[in-house]
Design an enzyme around this catalytic site. Structure first.
Site, PDB file in Angstrom:
ATOM      1  N   ASP A  30      43.679  42.707  38.065  1.00 37.04           N
ATOM      2  CA  ASP A  30      42.872  43.771  37.456  1.00 37.04           C
ATOM      3  C   ASP A  30      41.422  43.287  37.384  1.00 37.04           C
ATOM      4  OD1 ASP A  30      43.724  46.319  35.336  1.00 37.04           O
ATOM      5  OD2 ASP A  30      41.674  45.556  35.323  1.00 37.04           O
ATOM      6  N   GLY A  93      46.268  56.140  27.845  1.00 36.57           N
ATOM      7  CA  GLY A  93      45.179  55.372  28.436  1.00 36.57           C
ATOM      8  C   GLY A  93      45.232  55.261  29.942  1.00 36.57           C
ATOM      9  N   SER A  95      44.235  55.694  33.538  1.00 38.02           N
ATOM     10  CA  SER A  95      42.958  56.063  34.169  1.00 38.02           C
ATOM     11  C   SER A  95      43.066  56.171  35.680  1.00 38.02           C
ATOM     12  CB  SER A  95      41.874  55.043  33.808  1.00 38.02           C
ATOM     13  OG  SER A  95      42.221  53.743  34.241  1.00 38.02           O
ATOM     14  N   HIS A 100      51.357  52.326  38.573  1.00 43.10           N
ATOM     15  CA  HIS A 100      51.089  50.890  38.504  1.00 43.10           C
ATOM     16  C   HIS A 100      51.648  50.334  37.206  1.00 43.10           C
ATOM     17  CE1 HIS A 100      47.665  53.033  36.738  1.00 43.10           C
ATOM     18  NE2 HIS A 100      47.524  51.998  35.906  1.00 43.10           N
ATOM     19  N   HIS A 102      51.135  46.998  34.599  1.00 38.54           N
ATOM     20  CA  HIS A 102      50.281  45.880  34.192  1.00 38.54           C
ATOM     21  C   HIS A 102      51.166  44.693  33.832  1.00 38.54           C
ATOM     22  CE1 HIS A 102      46.603  48.464  33.335  1.00 38.54           C
ATOM     23  NE2 HIS A 102      47.561  49.380  33.270  1.00 38.54           N
TER      24      HIS A 102
HETATM   25  P1  AMP Z   1      45.432  52.394  33.597  1.00 34.93           P
HETATM   26  O1  AMP Z   1      44.265  52.570  32.666  1.00 34.93           O
HETATM   27  O2  AMP Z   1      46.727  52.072  32.936  1.00 34.93           O
HETATM   28  O3  AMP Z   1      45.529  53.576  34.547  1.00 34.93           O
HETATM   29  O4  AMP Z   1      45.115  51.106  34.474  1.00 34.93           O
HETATM   30  C1  AMP Z   1      44.221  51.125  35.554  1.00 34.93           C
HETATM   31  C2  AMP Z   1      43.704  49.737  35.709  1.00 34.93           C
HETATM   32  O5  AMP Z   1      43.104  49.617  36.982  1.00 34.93           O
HETATM   33  C3  AMP Z   1      42.639  49.337  34.683  1.00 34.93           C
HETATM   34  O6  AMP Z   1      43.099  48.220  33.923  1.00 34.93           O
HETATM   35  C4  AMP Z   1      41.422  48.998  35.534  1.00 34.93           C
HETATM   36  O7  AMP Z   1      40.705  47.893  35.040  1.00 34.93           O
HETATM   37  C5  AMP Z   1      42.056  48.708  36.885  1.00 34.93           C
HETATM   38  N1  AMP Z   1      41.189  48.908  38.042  1.00 34.93           N
HETATM   39  C6  AMP Z   1      40.481  50.017  38.348  1.00 34.93           C
HETATM   40  N2  AMP Z   1      39.831  49.847  39.510  1.00 34.93           N
HETATM   41  C7  AMP Z   1      40.159  48.611  39.964  1.00 34.93           C
HETATM   42  C8  AMP Z   1      39.816  47.842  41.115  1.00 34.93           C
HETATM   43  N3  AMP Z   1      38.998  48.328  42.064  1.00 34.93           N
HETATM   44  N4  AMP Z   1      40.320  46.605  41.242  1.00 34.93           N
HETATM   45  C9  AMP Z   1      41.145  46.095  40.284  1.00 34.93           C
HETATM   46  N5  AMP Z   1      41.535  46.785  39.195  1.00 34.93           N
HETATM   47  C10 AMP Z   1      41.042  48.014  39.022  1.00 34.93           C
END
Ligand code: AMP
Length: 114
Positions: A30, A93, A95, A100, A102
Site C-alpha cells: 500500500d 472506508g 476507496s 482487495h 489489506h
Molecule cells: P480501501 O480504502 O479499503 O478501498 O483501500 C484502498 C487502498 O489502496 C488504500 O489503503 C490506498 O492507500 C491504496 N492505494 C491507492 N492507490 C494506490 C497505489 N497506486 N499503490 C498502492 N496503494 C494504493
C-alpha cells in the site's frame, strides 16, 4: 475496466512494489501504509468490485489469496500477529472498487478498528 487503478497496477501501467503473486492473485505494498507491513492482495482480473460481489466461482482465487497472505506474513516475520481485512462500501472506508484485502502487521493492532 482499464481506468481502474488496481487493474493498471496489475498491467504494469502504474508502478507498485510487488511482494508476491499467484495465478489469480497479485500482492503489492500500500502506498499509504497504516502499519510497518501493509500489503494489498487483489485478484488479477477485475472479478468483483468488493467482497459483496463474491460467489462460489471465486473459490480458487480466494484460496490462493488466503494462502499468499499467510506466506507473506511468514516472509515478513509477523509471528506475533497480523490482520487480513476488506472494506465494503463508503461507510467502511472503501476507496478503490476492485476487490482487495489489506494485510496489516508489524505493530499492535487495536480492536475494534476505528
Ligand atoms: P480501501 O480504502 O479499503 O478501498 O483501500 C484502498 C487502498 O489502496 C488504500 O489503503 C490506498 O492507500 C491504496 N492505494 C491507492 N492507490 C494506490 C497505489 N497506486 N499503490 C498502492 N496503494 C494504493
Amino acid at each position: 475496466m482499464s481506468e481502474c487503478i488496481f487493474c493498471q497496477i496489475v498491467a504494469g501501467r502504474i508502478a507498485a512494489k510487488k511482494v508476491g503473486e499467484t495465478t489469480h492473485v497479485y500482492a503489492f505494498r500500500d502506498n499509504n501504509p497504516q502499519a510497518p507491513t501493509h500489503v494489498l492482495l487483489i485478484p488479477r482480473e477485475h472479478v468483483a468490485d468488493s467482497a459483496a460481489d463474491l460467489g462460489p466461482q471465486h473459490a480458487v482465487m480466494l484460496t490462493e489469496l488466503f494462502g499468499l497472505a499467510a506466506k507473506i506474513a511468514r516472509d515478513e516475520r509477523l509471528e506475533l500477529g497480523w490482520r487480513l481485512v476488506t472494506n465494503v462500501g463508503p461507510e467502511a472506508g472503501q476507496s478503490v472498487y476492485h476487490l482487495h484485502f489489506h494485510l496489516l502487521g508489524g505493530r499492535s493492532l487495536r480492536w475494534p478498528p476505528g
